[in-house]
Design a protein around this motif. Sequence first.
Motif, PDB file in Angstrom:
ATOM      1  N   UNK A   1     -19.121  43.079 107.132  1.00 21.12           N
ATOM      2  CA  UNK A   1     -19.985  42.409 108.032  1.00 21.12           C
ATOM      3  C   UNK A   1     -19.166  41.355 108.731  1.00 21.12           C
ATOM      4  N   UNK A   2     -17.988  41.013 108.339  1.00 23.46           N
ATOM      5  CA  UNK A   2     -17.313  39.954 109.077  1.00 23.46           C
ATOM      6  C   UNK A   2     -17.749  38.569 108.638  1.00 23.46           C
ATOM      7  N   UNK A   3     -18.600  38.448 107.767  1.00 27.33           N
ATOM      8  CA  UNK A   3     -19.258  37.136 107.353  1.00 27.33           C
ATOM      9  C   UNK A   3     -20.079  37.204 106.256  1.00 27.33           C
ATOM     10  N   UNK A   4     -20.502  36.199 105.873  1.00 21.38           N
ATOM     11  CA  UNK A   4     -21.248  36.041 104.449  1.00 21.38           C
ATOM     12  C   UNK A   4     -22.503  35.293 104.718  1.00 21.38           C
ATOM     13  N   UNK A   5     -23.477  35.901 104.705  1.00 22.57           N
ATOM     14  CA  UNK A   5     -24.763  35.180 105.159  1.00 22.57           C
ATOM     15  C   UNK A   5     -25.323  34.699 103.843  1.00 22.57           C
ATOM     16  N   UNK A   6     -26.247  33.425 103.792  1.00 18.17           N
ATOM     17  CA  UNK A   6     -26.714  32.905 102.883  1.00 18.17           C
ATOM     18  C   UNK A   6     -27.554  33.768 101.862  1.00 18.17           C
ATOM     19  N   UNK A   7     -28.328  34.711 102.269  1.00 19.69           N
ATOM     20  CA  UNK A   7     -28.985  35.578 101.364  1.00 19.69           C
ATOM     21  C   UNK A   7     -28.332  37.001 101.374  1.00 19.69           C
ATOM     22  N   UNK A   8     -27.984  37.514  99.995  1.00 23.39           N
ATOM     23  CA  UNK A   8     -27.459  38.696  99.817  1.00 23.39           C
ATOM     24  C   UNK A   8     -28.308  39.163  98.854  1.00 23.39           C
ATOM     25  N   UNK A   9     -28.839  40.489  99.096  1.00 23.24           N
ATOM     26  CA  UNK A   9     -29.697  41.148  98.164  1.00 23.24           C
ATOM     27  C   UNK A   9     -29.538  42.660  98.044  1.00 23.24           C
ATOM     28  N   UNK A  10     -29.924  43.150  96.830  1.00 27.25           N
ATOM     29  CA  UNK A  10     -29.979  44.400  96.503  1.00 27.25           C
ATOM     30  C   UNK A  10     -31.029  44.899  95.827  1.00 27.25           C
ATOM     31  N   UNK A  11     -31.302  46.367  95.840  1.00 24.22           N
ATOM     32  CA  UNK A  11     -32.684  46.709  95.326  1.00 24.22           C
ATOM     33  C   UNK A  11     -32.445  47.552  93.819  1.00 24.22           C
ATOM     34  N   UNK A  12     -31.220  47.267  93.441  1.00 23.90           N
ATOM     35  CA  UNK A  12     -30.759  47.411  92.041  1.00 23.90           C
ATOM     36  C   UNK A  12     -30.240  48.951  92.093  1.00 23.90           C
ATOM     37  N   UNK A  13     -30.051  49.451  90.626  1.00 24.13           N
ATOM     38  CA  UNK A  13     -29.523  50.747  90.463  1.00 24.13           C
ATOM     39  C   UNK A  13     -30.040  50.980  89.271  1.00 24.13           C
ATOM     40  N   UNK A  14     -29.505  52.093  88.478  1.00 24.79           N
ATOM     41  CA  UNK A  14     -29.677  52.324  87.245  1.00 24.79           C
ATOM     42  C   UNK A  14     -28.869  51.295  86.433  1.00 24.79           C
ATOM     43  N   UNK A  15     -29.881  50.624  85.364  1.00 26.23           N
ATOM     44  CA  UNK A  15     -29.387  49.561  84.552  1.00 26.23           C
ATOM     45  C   UNK A  15     -28.992  48.178  85.198  1.00 26.23           C
ATOM     46  N   UNK A  16     -29.441  48.216  86.516  1.00 25.72           N
ATOM     47  CA  UNK A  16     -28.830  46.888  87.279  1.00 25.72           C
ATOM     48  C   UNK A  16     -30.396  46.382  87.783  1.00 25.72           C
ATOM     49  N   UNK A  17     -30.979  45.316  87.498  1.00 32.09           N
ATOM     50  CA  UNK A  17     -32.038  44.796  88.151  1.00 32.09           C
ATOM     51  C   UNK A  17     -31.917  44.512  89.916  1.00 32.09           C
ATOM     52  N   UNK A  18     -33.008  44.680  90.664  1.00 32.13           N
ATOM     53  CA  UNK A  18     -32.683  44.136  91.891  1.00 32.13           C
ATOM     54  C   UNK A  18     -32.536  42.804  91.987  1.00 32.13           C
ATOM     55  N   UNK A  19     -31.918  42.258  93.000  1.00 33.61           N
ATOM     56  CA  UNK A  19     -31.623  40.900  92.832  1.00 33.61           C
ATOM     57  C   UNK A  19     -31.310  40.192  94.277  1.00 33.61           C
ATOM     58  N   UNK A  20     -31.968  38.841  94.325  1.00 36.27           N
ATOM     59  CA  UNK A  20     -31.278  38.100  95.522  1.00 36.27           C
ATOM     60  C   UNK A  20     -30.417  37.069  95.097  1.00 36.27           C
ATOM     61  N   UNK A  21     -29.433  37.035  95.985  1.00 37.70           N
ATOM     62  CA  UNK A  21     -28.291  35.766  95.669  1.00 37.70           C
ATOM     63  C   UNK A  21     -28.697  34.725  96.960  1.00 37.70           C
ATOM     64  N   UNK A  22     -28.799  33.619  96.677  1.00 37.19           N
ATOM     65  CA  UNK A  22     -28.992  32.594  97.872  1.00 37.19           C
ATOM     66  C   UNK A  22     -28.091  31.463  97.632  1.00 37.19           C
ATOM     67  N   UNK A  23     -27.129  31.147  98.477  1.00 34.33           N
ATOM     68  CA  UNK A  23     -26.336  30.207  98.630  1.00 34.33           C
ATOM     69  C   UNK A  23     -26.435  29.089  99.639  1.00 34.33           C
ATOM     70  N   UNK A  24     -26.170  27.952  99.412  1.00 37.07           N
ATOM     71  CA  UNK A  24     -26.548  26.418 100.359  1.00 37.07           C
ATOM     72  C   UNK A  24     -25.220  25.671 100.138  1.00 37.07           C
ATOM     73  N   UNK A  25     -25.029  24.888 101.434  1.00 41.80           N
ATOM     74  CA  UNK A  25     -23.857  24.030 101.399  1.00 41.80           C
ATOM     75  C   UNK A  25     -23.929  22.695 100.387  1.00 41.80           C
TER      76      UNK A  25
END
Length: 444
Positions: free
Chosen positions: A404-428
């Motif tokens: 994507x050429x950049x890293x937004x503050x909110x990165x999320x995934x809807x999970x997969x087998x054995x891996x819980x869906x998750x949001x990662x949120x970063x700030x300055x």
Amino acid sequence: MIKPVGMSIAGLDTGNGAGGETDLRVFEVLGIHGVFAITAITAQSTKGIKDITVVNPEFLKKQIETLLEDFKVEAVKIGMIYTKEQFQVVNELLNDYFLVADPVLYAKDGTPLIRDIEEYKKIILPKVKVITPNIIEASAISGVKIEKESDVVIVCKKLRDSYNIPYVIIKGGHSKGDYSFDYMCNDEGLYKIGYKRLQAKDTHGTGSVFATALTAEYIKIRDLKLAFRKARDFVQTSIEYGLNIGKGIGPVNVSVEIMKKSMKYEAVEEMRRFADFAENNDRFWILIPEVQSNLAHSIKPEYVRDLNDIATFRGRIIRRWDKKVIVGHPVVFGNPTHTARMLLSLILKGKDSTCLMNIRYDDKIVESFKRIGYETIEINRELEPAHGEGKTMQWIIEYVSSEYGGIPNVIYDKGTKGKEAMIRFWTKNMEEMIEALDNLLKML
């Protein structure tokens, strides 16, 4: 509080990269009260020395006498000392003191810093307990060119025998190779320590800093072998965090250890403030995933090198059965949590980020982040390649950055087998983290 006293006899560097004023800072950082007798004033910057005004020997004598009348000096570091008349003053007044000589024959731009070298060798060297030349200086003083380790042994023996110096330390910063080795020889033989060579531009003051740090550590522990290692560690860190100021060869950063300790203290206090916010907000439980949560918080990004510069809670941030949020104190550095690893990856990618939290995935939470002004990106965890433990967070950052050429503050995934869906949120910073989550919770 009683502090021991160390003395520096040196020139004054108007660019504050080496010289007596830097010696004073090194003494202070290492817990020693430094006093300073000035031998010369240089018109100096990171680009070199333009002129030198030498202090007359009578005034140098008055400085040293005044200091010795008032202070109990434990050891003396001798740096730039210019004329044979000044040598005689030092010989007369400091003959019975523990003397550490940094034989600064030339500045980095080639300017001579000791004019009467032959007299220096006759008057000063027989009086010192320790001498700390680099390879070039050791070769010049001994008359033996150092090209390999066996030459170091020869030069060490020659300097000890010629001038009756108990400890000769030869610094290897000017040698070649991936590692820089420094050597100390005494009655017990040769002892060397090696460090990975740093590709650093800002090295002004390394010799002065090393000799002063050695003097300070000796005052504290009276063990020169251990003082040697501690001083070399101090210089290595000072070079790694060079100040990158001026247009020439910038100074090393002698205050970095205190700065990092101060930043870590601030990070701990901010983590405590976050914990109070999380435990006292009656809706914070909404953000906690099944695997629980944690917050990573770093010192200033430009000072981060590894996980030891990133704090997390030792226990997780958990949601109890009654929706009460409990933060797992204490705050610790170096804990290899997913949040810490992802924050480290962000920082190493050049992002101005100091805080990161993992949050329960929910469409409403993602939409709320968008509504308060944050860009979001979804990643597909099915695309993650097979790799060793602890690589997932780095992969996520690398993948998002490349795709994507950049890293937004909110990165999320809807999970997969054995891996819980998750949001990662970063700030300055922590202010932004708390304010953003507070606004988010009001919307949910």
